[in-house]
Design a protein around this motif. Structure first.
Motif, PDB file in Angstrom:
ATOM      1  N   ASN A   1      -9.151   1.086   4.137  1.00 32.10           N
ATOM      2  CA  ASN A   1      -9.289   1.607   5.509  1.00 32.10           C
ATOM      3  C   ASN A   1      -7.924   1.726   6.185  1.00 32.10           C
ATOM      4  O   ASN A   1      -7.629   2.726   6.847  1.00 32.10           O
ATOM      5  N   PHE A   2      -7.089   0.701   6.025  1.00 31.38           N
ATOM      6  CA  PHE A   2      -5.729   0.736   6.570  1.00 31.38           C
ATOM      7  C   PHE A   2      -4.960   1.933   6.009  1.00 31.38           C
ATOM      8  O   PHE A   2      -4.336   2.699   6.746  1.00 31.38           O
ATOM      9  N   TYR A   3      -5.008   2.090   4.691  1.00 31.54           N
ATOM     10  CA  TYR A   3      -4.286   3.169   4.014  1.00 31.54           C
ATOM     11  C   TYR A   3      -4.725   4.537   4.530  1.00 31.54           C
ATOM     12  O   TYR A   3      -3.902   5.406   4.822  1.00 31.54           O
ATOM     13  N   LYS A   4      -6.021   4.733   4.656  1.00 33.50           N
ATOM     14  CA  LYS A   4      -6.548   6.022   5.130  1.00 33.50           C
ATOM     15  C   LYS A   4      -6.071   6.332   6.549  1.00 33.50           C
ATOM     16  O   LYS A   4      -5.773   7.483   6.867  1.00 33.50           O
ATOM     17  N   LYS A   5      -5.993   5.318   7.389  1.00 32.30           N
ATOM     18  CA  LYS A   5      -5.474   5.519   8.755  1.00 32.30           C
ATOM     19  C   LYS A   5      -3.981   5.816   8.733  1.00 32.30           C
ATOM     20  O   LYS A   5      -3.503   6.694   9.445  1.00 32.30           O
ATOM     21  N   LEU A   6      -3.236   5.072   7.903  1.00 30.70           N
ATOM     22  CA  LEU A   6      -1.784   5.245   7.839  1.00 30.70           C
ATOM     23  C   LEU A   6      -1.412   6.665   7.430  1.00 30.70           C
ATOM     24  O   LEU A   6      -0.543   7.287   8.043  1.00 30.70           O
ATOM     25  N   ILE A   7      -2.054   7.192   6.400  1.00 30.03           N
ATOM     26  CA  ILE A   7      -1.646   8.502   5.879  1.00 30.03           C
ATOM     27  C   ILE A   7      -2.009   9.661   6.810  1.00 30.03           C
ATOM     28  O   ILE A   7      -1.525  10.772   6.613  1.00 30.03           O
ATOM     29  N   THR A   8      -2.817   9.402   7.826  1.00 27.54           N
ATOM     30  CA  THR A   8      -3.120  10.461   8.800  1.00 27.54           C
ATOM     31  C   THR A   8      -2.059  10.548   9.896  1.00 27.54           C
ATOM     32  O   THR A   8      -2.039  11.516  10.640  1.00 27.54           O
ATOM     33  N   LYS A   9      -1.183   9.558   9.985  1.00 31.81           N
ATOM     34  CA  LYS A   9      -0.238   9.468  11.104  1.00 31.81           C
ATOM     35  C   LYS A   9       1.012  10.319  10.936  1.00 31.81           C
ATOM     36  O   LYS A   9       1.591  10.756  11.919  1.00 31.81           O
ATOM     37  N   THR A  10       1.486  10.495   9.696  1.00 34.05           N
ATOM     38  CA  THR A  10       2.686  11.294   9.457  1.00 34.05           C
ATOM     39  C   THR A  10       2.712  11.714   7.996  1.00 34.05           C
ATOM     40  O   THR A  10       1.881  11.266   7.207  1.00 34.05           O
ATOM     41  N   ASP A  11       3.667  12.564   7.635  1.00 29.49           N
ATOM     42  CA  ASP A  11       3.788  13.027   6.256  1.00 29.49           C
ATOM     43  C   ASP A  11       4.662  12.072   5.446  1.00 29.49           C
ATOM     44  O   ASP A  11       5.730  11.663   5.904  1.00 29.49           O
ATOM     45  N   PHE A  12       4.190  11.757   4.255  1.00 30.64           N
ATOM     46  CA  PHE A  12       4.926  10.924   3.322  1.00 30.64           C
ATOM     47  C   PHE A  12       5.103  11.697   2.027  1.00 30.64           C
ATOM     48  O   PHE A  12       4.211  12.447   1.624  1.00 30.64           O
ATOM     49  N   ALA A  13       6.234  11.512   1.354  1.00 31.05           N
ATOM     50  CA  ALA A  13       6.416  12.115   0.036  1.00 31.05           C
ATOM     51  C   ALA A  13       5.628  11.335  -1.008  1.00 31.05           C
ATOM     52  O   ALA A  13       5.055  11.912  -1.926  1.00 31.05           O
ATOM     53  N   ASP A  14       5.562   9.997  -0.840  1.00 29.94           N
ATOM     54  CA  ASP A  14       4.838   9.163  -1.784  1.00 29.94           C
ATOM     55  C   ASP A  14       4.603   7.794  -1.169  1.00 29.94           C
ATOM     56  O   ASP A  14       5.459   7.280  -0.435  1.00 29.94           O
ATOM     57  N   ILE A  15       3.468   7.222  -1.449  1.00 34.14           N
ATOM     58  CA  ILE A  15       3.159   5.845  -1.064  1.00 34.14           C
ATOM     59  C   ILE A  15       2.574   5.163  -2.287  1.00 34.14           C
ATOM     60  O   ILE A  15       1.666   5.691  -2.920  1.00 34.14           O
ATOM     61  N   SER A  16       3.113   4.005  -2.610  1.00 33.33           N
ATOM     62  CA  SER A  16       2.520   3.199  -3.682  1.00 33.33           C
ATOM     63  C   SER A  16       2.400   1.761  -3.188  1.00 33.33           C
ATOM     64  O   SER A  16       3.126   1.337  -2.283  1.00 33.33           O
ATOM     65  N   SER A  17       1.476   1.044  -3.774  1.00 34.30           N
ATOM     66  CA  SER A  17       1.176  -0.305  -3.315  1.00 34.30           C
ATOM     67  C   SER A  17       1.186  -1.282  -4.471  1.00 34.30           C
ATOM     68  O   SER A  17       0.744  -0.957  -5.571  1.00 34.30           O
ATOM     69  N   SER A  18       1.669  -2.487  -4.196  1.00 34.15           N
ATOM     70  CA  SER A  18       1.587  -3.591  -5.143  1.00 34.15           C
ATOM     71  C   SER A  18       0.926  -4.752  -4.433  1.00 34.15           C
ATOM     72  O   SER A  18       1.299  -5.109  -3.308  1.00 34.15           O
ATOM     73  N   PHE A  19      -0.054  -5.338  -5.095  1.00 32.90           N
ATOM     74  CA  PHE A  19      -0.819  -6.422  -4.509  1.00 32.90           C
ATOM     75  C   PHE A  19      -0.290  -7.755  -5.013  1.00 32.90           C
ATOM     76  O   PHE A  19      -0.135  -7.952  -6.224  1.00 32.90           O
ATOM     77  N   ALA A  20      -0.011  -8.659  -4.083  1.00 33.48           N
ATOM     78  CA  ALA A  20       0.460  -9.993  -4.459  1.00 33.48           C
ATOM     79  C   ALA A  20      -0.705 -10.768  -5.056  1.00 33.48           C
ATOM     80  O   ALA A  20      -1.757 -10.888  -4.436  1.00 33.48           O
ATOM     81  N   MET A  21      -0.503 -11.278  -6.254  1.00 35.92           N
ATOM     82  CA  MET A  21      -1.549 -12.045  -6.923  1.00 35.92           C
ATOM     83  C   MET A  21      -1.472 -13.530  -6.573  1.00 35.92           C
ATOM     84  O   MET A  21      -2.482 -14.215  -6.507  1.00 35.92           O
ATOM     85  N   GLU A  22      -0.244 -14.012  -6.349  1.00 36.26           N
ATOM     86  CA  GLU A  22      -0.063 -15.418  -6.021  1.00 36.26           C
ATOM     87  C   GLU A  22       1.229 -15.563  -5.231  1.00 36.26           C
ATOM     88  O   GLU A  22       2.243 -14.958  -5.572  1.00 36.26           O
ATOM     89  N   GLU A  23       1.191 -16.362  -4.177  1.00 36.14           N
ATOM     90  CA  GLU A  23       2.392 -16.659  -3.407  1.00 36.14           C
ATOM     91  C   GLU A  23       3.073 -17.862  -4.050  1.00 36.14           C
ATOM     92  O   GLU A  23       2.504 -18.946  -4.098  1.00 36.14           O
ATOM     93  N   ILE A  24       4.262 -17.653  -4.571  1.00 34.20           N
ATOM     94  CA  ILE A  24       4.998 -18.716  -5.249  1.00 34.20           C
ATOM     95  C   ILE A  24       5.882 -19.477  -4.262  1.00 34.20           C
ATOM     96  O   ILE A  24       5.953 -20.694  -4.286  1.00 34.20           O
ATOM     97  N   LYS A  25       6.562 -18.747  -3.403  1.00 38.33           N
ATOM     98  CA  LYS A  25       7.397 -19.364  -2.377  1.00 38.33           C
ATOM     99  C   LYS A  25       7.304 -18.528  -1.116  1.00 38.33           C
ATOM    100  O   LYS A  25       7.369 -17.299  -1.169  1.00 38.33           O
ATOM    101  N   TYR A  26       7.145 -19.208  -0.001  1.00 36.93           N
ATOM    102  CA  TYR A  26       7.149 -18.538   1.285  1.00 36.93           C
ATOM    103  C   TYR A  26       7.791 -19.476   2.290  1.00 36.93           C
ATOM    104  O   TYR A  26       7.409 -20.643   2.386  1.00 36.93           O
TER     105      TYR A  26
END
Length: 152
Positions: free
Chosen positions: A118-143
């Motif tokens: 839902n976030f992604y669909k809203k974001l891409i309607t706001k402006t033009d992007f050449a490319d968007i890719s996403s990486s999902f964090a599987m585990e937080e090791i240090k924060y």
């Protein structure tokens, strides 16, 4: 900044709820000089704010996504527009202009994949992007939000 200031800053970065007298005791100062040092660091902007760090899981935003954005619009107007767009999304908790293959990096927090979609669909309607890719964090090791003080 001397060693007292560095020590005070290190303590405050780990726990901003410490009282001035607790900090003073740990760094070997009396309360008033310690308080003055803290006030000076706040006035100079070394200490930008004192905040509470919330648990993402308890706020139901336990999924962290790093969103890499590429654009073919390398101009101040596009960046200003994109920065305004990013401010509209509470899910975007960090936003960086990058060097290298990716132009911008966003850190996004949401409850789950559906919320991200839902976030992604809203974001891409706001402006033009050449490319968007996403990486999902599987585990937080240090924060940490504590910055190193050893370089001062």
């Amino acid at each position: 900044m001397d060693s007292f200031d560095k020590h005070i800053l290190s303590l405050l970065q780990k726990d901003s709820t410490l009282s001035t007298s607790e900090i003073a005791e740990q760094v070997g100062l009396s309360t008033t000089p310690c308080w003055r040092r803290i006030q000076a660091m706040e006035k100079s902007g070394v200490i930008k704010a004192r905040v509470a760090l919330a648990d993402p899981e308890k706020l139901n935003v336990g999924l962290t996504i790093f969103v890499m954005v590429k654009t073919n619009q390398h101009n101040p107007n596009w960046l200003a527009t994109f920065a305004e767009i990013a401010d509209e999304f509470e899910e975007i908790v960090e936003f960086y202009r990058m060097s290298g293959a990716v132009d911008y990096l966003l850190r996004v927090v949401v409850p789950d994949m559906k919320a991200y979609d839902n976030f992604y669909k809203k974001l891409i309607t706001k402006t033009d992007f050449a490319d968007i890719s996403s990486s999902f964090a599987m585990e937080e090791i240090k924060y940490t939000t504590a910055l190193p003080v050893s370089y001062l």
